[in-house]
Enzyme design. Structure first.
Site, PDB file in Angstrom:
ATOM      1  N   SER A  36       6.860   3.092 -24.189  1.00 59.28           N
ATOM      2  CA  SER A  36       7.632   2.016 -23.403  1.00 59.28           C
ATOM      3  C   SER A  36       6.657   0.787 -22.749  1.00 59.28           C
ATOM      4  O   SER A  36       7.087  -0.037 -22.524  1.00 59.28           O
ATOM      5  CB  SER A  36       8.265   2.713 -22.126  1.00 59.28           C
ATOM      6  OG  SER A  36       7.419   3.614 -21.380  1.00 59.28           O
ATOM      7  N   SER A 127      -1.873   7.763  -5.956  1.00 56.79           N
ATOM      8  CA  SER A 127      -2.741   6.215  -5.752  1.00 56.79           C
ATOM      9  C   SER A 127      -3.104   6.135  -4.190  1.00 56.79           C
ATOM     10  O   SER A 127      -2.465   6.902  -3.464  1.00 56.79           O
ATOM     11  CB  SER A 127      -1.364   5.362  -6.040  1.00 56.79           C
ATOM     12  OG  SER A 127      -1.673   3.786  -5.419  1.00 56.79           O
ATOM     13  N   TYR A 152       7.970   2.925  -5.933  1.00 57.09           N
ATOM     14  CA  TYR A 152       7.145   3.418  -6.527  1.00 57.09           C
ATOM     15  C   TYR A 152       6.124   4.203  -5.733  1.00 57.09           C
ATOM     16  O   TYR A 152       5.539   5.234  -6.094  1.00 57.09           O
ATOM     17  CB  TYR A 152       6.246   2.159  -7.169  1.00 57.09           C
ATOM     18  CG  TYR A 152       4.606   2.386  -7.706  1.00 57.09           C
ATOM     19  CD1 TYR A 152       4.577   3.160  -8.632  1.00 57.09           C
ATOM     20  CD2 TYR A 152       3.779   1.993  -6.770  1.00 57.09           C
ATOM     21  CE1 TYR A 152       3.434   3.485  -9.117  1.00 57.09           C
ATOM     22  CE2 TYR A 152       2.567   2.487  -7.142  1.00 57.09           C
ATOM     23  CZ  TYR A 152       2.428   3.237  -8.476  1.00 57.09           C
ATOM     24  OH  TYR A 152       1.066   3.550  -8.534  1.00 57.09           O
ATOM     25  N   LYS A 156       4.768   8.595  -5.399  1.00 58.55           N
ATOM     26  CA  LYS A 156       3.655   8.923  -5.502  1.00 58.55           C
ATOM     27  C   LYS A 156       3.507   9.953  -4.433  1.00 58.55           C
ATOM     28  O   LYS A 156       2.660  11.249  -4.713  1.00 58.55           O
ATOM     29  CB  LYS A 156       2.229   7.974  -5.567  1.00 58.55           C
ATOM     30  CG  LYS A 156       2.354   6.999  -6.775  1.00 58.55           C
ATOM     31  CD  LYS A 156       2.196   7.866  -7.783  1.00 58.55           C
ATOM     32  CE  LYS A 156       2.214   6.898  -9.371  1.00 58.55           C
ATOM     33  NZ  LYS A 156       2.051   8.054 -10.372  1.00 58.55           N
TER      34      LYS A 156
HETATM   35  N1  UFG Z   1      -3.560 -10.867  -5.851  1.00 55.60           N
HETATM   36  C1  UFG Z   1      -3.437 -12.224  -5.981  1.00 55.60           C
HETATM   37  N2  UFG Z   1      -2.897 -12.900  -6.840  1.00 55.60           N
HETATM   38  C2  UFG Z   1      -2.330 -12.296  -7.920  1.00 55.60           C
HETATM   39  C3  UFG Z   1      -2.143 -10.972  -7.811  1.00 55.60           C
HETATM   40  C4  UFG Z   1      -2.860 -10.116  -6.983  1.00 55.60           C
HETATM   41  O1  UFG Z   1      -3.847 -12.885  -4.901  1.00 55.60           O
HETATM   42  O2  UFG Z   1      -1.631 -13.010  -8.968  1.00 55.60           O
HETATM   43  C5  UFG Z   1      -4.068 -10.207  -4.872  1.00 55.60           C
HETATM   44  C6  UFG Z   1      -3.251  -9.226  -3.951  1.00 55.60           C
HETATM   45  O3  UFG Z   1      -2.614 -10.044  -2.930  1.00 55.60           O
HETATM   46  C7  UFG Z   1      -4.057  -8.175  -3.650  1.00 55.60           C
HETATM   47  C8  UFG Z   1      -5.141  -8.264  -4.707  1.00 55.60           C
HETATM   48  O4  UFG Z   1      -5.090  -9.427  -5.431  1.00 55.60           O
HETATM   49  O5  UFG Z   1      -4.854  -8.677  -2.320  1.00 55.60           O
HETATM   50  C9  UFG Z   1      -5.029  -7.103  -5.606  1.00 55.60           C
HETATM   51  O6  UFG Z   1      -3.659  -6.940  -6.277  1.00 55.60           O
HETATM   52  P1  UFG Z   1      -2.958  -5.999  -7.226  1.00 55.60           P
HETATM   53  O7  UFG Z   1      -1.658  -6.241  -7.456  1.00 55.60           O
HETATM   54  O8  UFG Z   1      -4.112  -6.197  -8.472  1.00 55.60           O
HETATM   55  O9  UFG Z   1      -3.288  -4.542  -6.693  1.00 55.60           O
HETATM   56  P2  UFG Z   1      -2.660  -3.872  -5.513  1.00 55.60           P
HETATM   57  O10 UFG Z   1      -3.867  -3.372  -4.702  1.00 55.60           O
HETATM   58  O11 UFG Z   1      -1.661  -4.717  -4.886  1.00 55.60           O
HETATM   59  O12 UFG Z   1      -1.694  -2.874  -6.218  1.00 55.60           O
HETATM   60  C10 UFG Z   1      -2.580  -1.640  -6.635  1.00 55.60           C
HETATM   61  C11 UFG Z   1      -1.594  -1.031  -7.838  1.00 55.60           C
HETATM   62  C12 UFG Z   1      -0.479  -0.516  -7.312  1.00 55.60           C
HETATM   63  C13 UFG Z   1      -0.757   0.443  -6.068  1.00 55.60           C
HETATM   64  C14 UFG Z   1      -1.350  -0.495  -5.191  1.00 55.60           C
HETATM   65  C15 UFG Z   1      -1.682   0.490  -3.763  1.00 55.60           C
HETATM   66  O13 UFG Z   1      -1.488  -2.076  -8.776  1.00 55.60           O
HETATM   67  O14 UFG Z   1       0.091   0.261  -8.433  1.00 55.60           O
HETATM   68  O15 UFG Z   1      -2.616  -0.869  -5.595  1.00 55.60           O
HETATM   69  O16 UFG Z   1      -2.306  -0.234  -2.586  1.00 55.60           O
HETATM   70  F1  UFG Z   1       0.615   0.576  -5.550  1.00 55.60           F
END
Ligand code: UFG
Length: 341
Positions: A36, A127, A152, A156
């Site tokens: 998927s 996570s 989501y 977890k």
């Molecule tokens: N960010 C940006 N621009 C983007 C994407 C992300 O500035 O286009 C920033 C986000 O605001 C954040 C950081 O980059 O500060 C990391 O973002 P990610 O989406 O890469 O990762 P997250 O920490 O938000 O999410 C990850 C996993 C999720 C999980 C989460 C738990 O992808 O599955 O950690 O905190 F739920």
């Protein structure tokens, strides 16, 4: 003793890297994946790296009968590493039932089969999202679990509870929940890596796709957070390091070295990096300027999250080795390869 390990979701990003490390350590991986969010071509990448082609069975684990049939057929499975799950936070808000079915329904089907066995070993992909905005940094495994921000995240948290409750009444089942921080990067061979479908939600694939010209500009979500440069802080861990931690955890269970039949470990580097630091690292390793702008905060983002890794270091005997620059360089090499740059 059997060295056969079922890896659900074994053609996905973390799953495929873990299959490589399992095979490198003499385990026999059997992959179940419904494709998927992955491709059968990943098998070629695994073969190119390890010289071994794992057994692959394509089916959807939501089919309980097929799960039962699998365990009937593979009676000698020594352990299960369960990656197969849905992982897009936004999509989970739109489609909660899909997430509860995929991430929790399937979990119960697998555990129902495992508790029938005299001895079974199970590793669960959890996570750092379970901590929400933790009160103290770095985050230890004893930090309280905070109310989930999304279906989501809830899967977890509840997934961990499902396993813990099952372990309580099934001494023959041993489980480890691994709480991942932010996995990034790709195998240094560039034979396998992340293959996000559509517009990436995560920072690093968005950066590399912008670098490759697929996206025009990265939006940095917020620069007014109470951090050193105003952008959010995360603990970015190289996927190969993460994969090796799964092998260490599986060995611990298979060798019966676990202290209790349900354990939890953080998997991170212990080092926090801001969004701007990640961009700088990308610019350094790619030698190119990244087109980015400061945009409003993204809903649901925590200010900072980085791991206390002492428990994994001391008990699993595992430590993340790669630096942020190394992880970013591997992500960039992979992106260039798949875009023929
Ligand atoms: N960010 C940006 N621009 C983007 C994407 C992300 O500035 O286009 C920033 C986000 O605001 C954040 C950081 O980059 O500060 C990391 O973002 P990610 O989406 O890469 O990762 P997250 O920490 O938000 O999410 C990850 C996993 C999720 C999980 C989460 C738990 O992808 O599955 O950690 O905190 F739920």
């Amino acid at each position: 003793m059997s060295k056969k390990i079922l890896v659900t979701g074994g053609l996905g990003f973390i799953g495929s890297h873990t299959v490589v490390e399992l095979q490198n350590e003499g385990f026999e991986a059997v992959i179940v994946d419904n494709l998927s969010n992955s491709s059968e071509k990943v098998l070629d990448g695994i073969f190119a790296i390890t010289g071994k082609r794992p057994i692959f069975e394509k089916f959807d684990l939501r089919d309980k009968q097929k799960v039962q049939n699998f365990f009937e057929k593979h009676k000698d499975v020594a352990g299960v590493i369960h990656f197969a799950a849905s992982k897009a936070v936004n999509e989970s808000v739109e489609e909660p039932l899909l997430y509860y079915e995929n991430n929790l329904g399937v979990l119960t089907y697998i555990l129902q089969e495992l508790v029938k066995k005299d001895k079974s070993n199970f590793i669960f992909s959890s996570s750092c999202t379970v901590y929400g905005q933790a009160d103290e940094m770095p985050i230890t495994e004893n930090a309280p679990v905070k109310p989930a921000e999304s279906p989501y995240g809830n899967t977890k948290q509840v997934g961990e509870e499902v396993i813990k409750d099952t372990c309580k009444v099934n001494a023959q089942l041993a489980a480890i929940a691994l709480r991942y921080f932010n996995p990034i990067g790709a195998h240094p061979s560039a034979e396998i890596g992340e293959l996000p479908i559509g517009v990436p939600q995560n920072l690093v694939p968005y950066i590399t796709q912008t670098g490759a010209g697929l996206r025009e500009q990265l939006s940095v979500f917020g620069d007014d957070y109470p951090t050193t440069d105003g952008t959010c802080i995360r603990d970015y861990i190289h996927v190969v390091d993460l994969a090796k931690a799964h092998v260490a955890a599986m060995k611990r269970l298979v060798e019966g070295k676990n202290d209790s039949n349900y354990e939890v470990f953080n998997l991170g580097t212990g080092k926090g990096s801001s969004v701007l630091e990640v961009i700088k690292s990308f610019e350094k390793v790619s030698g190119a300027k990244l087109n980015y702008k400061i945009a409003p905060r993204r809903e649901g983002d925590v200010i900072q999250a980085y791991a206390d890794t002492k428990k994994a270091n001391n008990i699993l005997g595992w430590k993340a080795q790669s630096t942020l620059d190394e992880a970013m360089a591997s992500a960039w090499t992979w992106e260039k390869k798949i875009r023929n740059i």
